[in-house]
Design a protein around this motif. Structure first.
Motif, PDB file in Angstrom:
ATOM      1  N   SER A  16       6.259  60.852  38.045  1.00  0.00           N
ATOM      2  CA  SER A  16       6.408  61.985  37.129  1.00  0.00           C
ATOM      3  C   SER A  16       7.863  62.416  37.072  1.00  0.00           C
ATOM      4  N   GLN A  17       8.122  63.343  36.115  1.00  0.00           N
ATOM      5  CA  GLN A  17       9.482  63.856  35.965  1.00  0.00           C
ATOM      6  C   GLN A  17       9.966  64.558  37.220  1.00  0.00           C
ATOM      7  N   PRO A  18       9.173  65.426  37.867  1.00  0.00           N
ATOM      8  CA  PRO A  18       9.645  66.066  39.112  1.00  0.00           C
ATOM      9  C   PRO A  18       9.933  65.035  40.205  1.00  0.00           C
ATOM     10  N   MET A  19       9.080  64.013  40.316  1.00  0.00           N
ATOM     11  CA  MET A  19       9.324  62.992  41.325  1.00  0.00           C
ATOM     12  C   MET A  19      10.607  62.215  41.019  1.00  0.00           C
ATOM     13  N   PHE A  20      10.869  61.941  39.733  1.00  0.00           N
ATOM     14  CA  PHE A  20      12.089  61.240  39.313  1.00  0.00           C
ATOM     15  C   PHE A  20      13.329  62.039  39.703  1.00  0.00           C
ATOM     16  N   GLU A  21      13.290  63.379  39.448  1.00  0.00           N
ATOM     17  CA  GLU A  21      14.411  64.230  39.794  1.00  0.00           C
ATOM     18  C   GLU A  21      14.580  64.328  41.304  1.00  0.00           C
ATOM     19  N   ALA A  22      13.440  64.325  42.026  1.00  0.00           N
ATOM     20  CA  ALA A  22      13.522  64.378  43.486  1.00  0.00           C
ATOM     21  C   ALA A  22      14.165  63.101  44.032  1.00  0.00           C
ATOM     22  N   ASN A  23      13.826  61.958  43.459  1.00  0.00           N
ATOM     23  CA  ASN A  23      14.454  60.696  43.897  1.00  0.00           C
ATOM     24  C   ASN A  23      15.953  60.687  43.607  1.00  0.00           C
ATOM     25  N   LEU A  24      16.335  61.247  42.450  1.00  0.00           N
ATOM     26  CA  LEU A  24      17.762  61.324  42.126  1.00  0.00           C
ATOM     27  C   LEU A  24      18.496  62.227  43.111  1.00  0.00           C
ATOM     28  N   ARG A  53      37.282  62.296  33.579  1.00  0.00           N
ATOM     29  CA  ARG A  53      37.911  63.459  34.183  1.00  0.00           C
ATOM     30  C   ARG A  53      37.684  63.539  35.688  1.00  0.00           C
ATOM     31  N   GLY A  54      37.888  62.420  36.368  1.00  0.00           N
ATOM     32  CA  GLY A  54      37.819  62.401  37.807  1.00  0.00           C
ATOM     33  C   GLY A  54      36.422  62.386  38.383  1.00  0.00           C
ATOM     34  N   HIS A  55      35.417  62.117  37.561  1.00  0.00           N
ATOM     35  CA  HIS A  55      34.035  62.043  38.042  1.00  0.00           C
ATOM     36  C   HIS A  55      33.454  60.695  37.672  1.00  0.00           C
ATOM     37  N   ILE A  56      32.479  60.257  38.462  1.00  0.00           N
ATOM     38  CA  ILE A  56      31.805  58.982  38.242  1.00  0.00           C
ATOM     39  C   ILE A  56      30.389  59.248  37.747  1.00  0.00           C
ATOM     40  N   TYR A  57      30.047  58.555  36.647  1.00  0.00           N
ATOM     41  CA  TYR A  57      28.717  58.713  36.039  1.00  0.00           C
ATOM     42  C   TYR A  57      28.070  57.337  35.917  1.00  0.00           C
ATOM     43  N   PHE A  58      26.754  57.328  35.983  1.00  0.00           N
ATOM     44  CA  PHE A  58      25.964  56.125  35.714  1.00  0.00           C
ATOM     45  C   PHE A  58      25.146  56.377  34.463  1.00  0.00           C
ATOM     46  N   TRP A  59      25.361  55.547  33.476  1.00  0.00           N
ATOM     47  CA  TRP A  59      24.600  55.663  32.222  1.00  0.00           C
ATOM     48  C   TRP A  59      23.540  54.564  32.235  1.00  0.00           C
ATOM     49  N   VAL A  60      22.319  54.997  32.339  1.00  0.00           N
ATOM     50  CA  VAL A  60      21.189  54.071  32.402  1.00  0.00           C
ATOM     51  C   VAL A  60      20.433  54.167  31.087  1.00  0.00           C
ATOM     52  N   GLU A  61      20.186  53.011  30.433  1.00  0.00           N
ATOM     53  CA  GLU A  61      19.530  53.026  29.127  1.00  0.00           C
ATOM     54  C   GLU A  61      18.577  51.851  29.010  1.00  0.00           C
ATOM     55  N   SER A  84      15.497  50.411  25.802  1.00  0.00           N
ATOM     56  CA  SER A  84      15.202  50.491  24.377  1.00  0.00           C
ATOM     57  C   SER A  84      14.459  51.770  24.012  1.00  0.00           C
ATOM     58  N   ARG A  85      13.849  52.443  24.987  1.00  0.00           N
ATOM     59  CA  ARG A  85      13.065  53.653  24.703  1.00  0.00           C
ATOM     60  C   ARG A  85      13.767  54.933  25.103  1.00  0.00           C
ATOM     61  N   HIS A  86      14.693  54.830  26.073  1.00  0.00           N
ATOM     62  CA  HIS A  86      15.201  56.066  26.647  1.00  0.00           C
ATOM     63  C   HIS A  86      16.525  55.779  27.342  1.00  0.00           C
ATOM     64  N   SER A  87      17.366  56.810  27.479  1.00  0.00           N
ATOM     65  CA  SER A  87      18.610  56.681  28.241  1.00  0.00           C
ATOM     66  C   SER A  87      18.855  57.968  29.000  1.00  0.00           C
ATOM     67  N   VAL A  88      19.574  57.825  30.100  1.00  0.00           N
ATOM     68  CA  VAL A  88      19.866  58.981  30.931  1.00  0.00           C
ATOM     69  C   VAL A  88      21.270  58.823  31.507  1.00  0.00           C
ATOM     70  N   LEU A  89      21.987  59.954  31.659  1.00  0.00           N
ATOM     71  CA  LEU A  89      23.336  59.963  32.210  1.00  0.00           C
ATOM     72  C   LEU A  89      23.290  60.707  33.540  1.00  0.00           C
ATOM     73  N   ILE A 138      14.885  53.091  40.278  1.00  0.00           N
ATOM     74  CA  ILE A 138      14.305  54.443  40.125  1.00  0.00           C
ATOM     75  C   ILE A 138      14.018  54.725  38.670  1.00  0.00           C
ATOM     76  N   TYR A 139      14.996  54.371  37.804  1.00  0.00           N
ATOM     77  CA  TYR A 139      14.816  54.640  36.385  1.00  0.00           C
ATOM     78  C   TYR A 139      13.687  53.784  35.815  1.00  0.00           C
TER      79      TYR A 139
END
Length: 432
Positions: free
Chosen positions: A61-69, A129-137, A139-144, A51-52
């Motif tokens: 697009s950004q809205p489509m990316f957020e919708a997929n998430l 703190r009891g939560h699971i995160y995915f850090w995707v990065e 060379s141009r961009h990263s997202v948590l 997805i990333y």
């Protein structure tokens, strides 16, 4: 101390080994289950990376990316403060790239714009703190991204099983130690019984193995007590009954007109009286029922008392004893032992002389004469003697040995040049 509590030490050692083994096994189960849990969660990273990757090369697009998430219950952490806190303080559980590196090593600044036909995407799974995160990065961009449906591994079932098993083990070992407690009491009672305390009781209420052993010991003790009482009563009665006819016999012997016959009968009765006296002394020493009052006495006084009891001349005994030397003893018994040693030394000496001296805490009785033809143990046995004589019943050294043992001494023998040396050796300095 450890030797005296070997059973308890063995139980404690078994408990420590068992608890350690169970703890290690559950720790390995925890690590294995946690690793499987993390692997199962991280299997989702390939979908997130896809997805990333689609978003980063501007295929959606950004809205489509957020919708997929949102479709996969993923929420982007857009707050910069939360982003930095999670990245810096969170713990990396797994990564498909450089996941082993510390979080502080990742730069939070934007990377310069680069154009690539394909972007390398690195996905790391972070716990904070009891939560699971995915850090995707890339060379141009990263997202948590926060996965709202996934929780960190919580081994509640495993901990519950571990707690139950440990409780069972600890309670079991506590019960074992509790059941072994009567053994210590039983050991002390046996020691008291061995020291001559016939009033000690072994009986224990219960039906387990320790109670059965204790009750059998109690029954055996009663039998032993009855045997000792019967033996003591028998010996005292027979000695008492023998003294009367001996006394009458001596009186009658004095009335004989034939001097030779009178002397023969008087000698016989004297021997019988001497034998009864030795039997009485043996009964007192070996029965264990008599209380021996031990005090400090000067050794030279004990030897002088023994010389008087042996009815020998003082000149026949050369004494080389420091008058300040003291021993702790029952005076009557120790004088009897010394008297027998003096009597034997003079009796078997051609010159009818003997010598006494101290040497490194050992009392030595020496006389010139023939060496013993058999080991000392032979002569210590009752009714054994090398040269039969009318004045001996073979009980002298047996009585000496018994009395010395009551005073923590042992009797030894050495042949030094042409002299026989009977040595009273303290047990604490017993020779090898």
């Amino acid at each position: 101390m450890l030797k005296n509590n070997a059973v308890l030490a063995t139980v404690v050692f078994a408990m420590v080994v068992t608890v350690s083994s169970v703890s290690y096994t559950f720790y390995q189960l925890y690590e294995t289950n946690r690793a499987k849990h993390i692997d199962n969660i991280f299997s989702k990273h390939s979908l997130i990376s896809q997805i990333y990757h689609t978003y980063i090369i501007k295929q959606v697009s950004q809205p489509m990316f957020e919708a997929n998430l949102a479709l996969y219950d993923l929420e982007e952490i857009s707050d910069e403060t939360d982003y930095e806190t999670i990245i810096r303080q969170g713990r990396i559980l797994k990564s498909d790239g450089n996941g082993d590196e510390m979080m502080e090593q990742y730069s939070l600044s934007e990377s310069p714009f680069e154009t690539h036909a394909a972007q390398q995407v690195i996905t790391s799974m972070i716990e904070h703190r009891g939560h699971i995160y995915f850090w995707v990065e890339s060379s141009r961009h990263s997202v948590l991204l926060e996965d709202r449906n996934i929780e960190p591994y919580r081994p509640l079932n495993l901990l519950s099983a571990y707690g139950t098993i440990m409780t069972i083990l600890l309670v079991s070992f506590a019960l074992i130690i509790y059941r072994l407690r009567p053994l210590r009491r039983l050991r002390k009672q046996i020691a008291r019984f061995g020291e001559g305390d016939m009033g000690v009781r072994f009986r224990i209420e219960g039906s387990d193995e320790i109670a059965l052993i204790a009750n059998e010991l109690d029954s055996t003790q009663n039998k032993i007590r009855s045997l000792i009482e019967s033996r003591t009563l028998f010996l005292r009665n027979i000695m008492h009954e023998l003294k009367t006819p001996i006394a009458k016999g001596r009186i009658v012997a004095t009335m004989l007109s034939d001097e030779k016959q009178r002397g023969r009968f008087e000698g016989i009765f004297e021997r019988l009286e001497s034998l009864i006296g030795e039997f009485a002394l043996l009964e007192e020493i070996t029965s264990g029922n008599q209380y021996h009052e031990k005090k400090e006495y000067r050794l030279i006084d004990v030897i002088d008392g023994a010389i008087d009891l042996a009815m020998v001349e003082y000149d026949a005994v050369d004494r080389h004893i420091d008058a300040s030397i003291k021993i702790e003893a029952d005076y009557r018994l120790f004088v009897t032992a010394v008297k027998n040693l003096i009597d034997n030394a003079i009796k078997y000496s051609p010159e009818k002389r003997m010598e006494i001296w101290m040497e490194e805490g050992e009392i030595i009785f020496a006389n010139e004469g023939e060496s013993l033809k058999k080991p000392l143990n032979y002569y210590i046995e009752p009714f054994t003697k090398e040269h039969p004589t009318k004045d001996s019943f073979g009980l002298g050294l047996y009585i000496v040995d018994a009395i010395l043992k009551e005073h923590d001494y042992v009797l030894a023998y050495e042949r030094r040049e042409n002299r026989n040396c009977f040595i009273c050796v303290p047990v604490k300095t017993k020779r090898k």
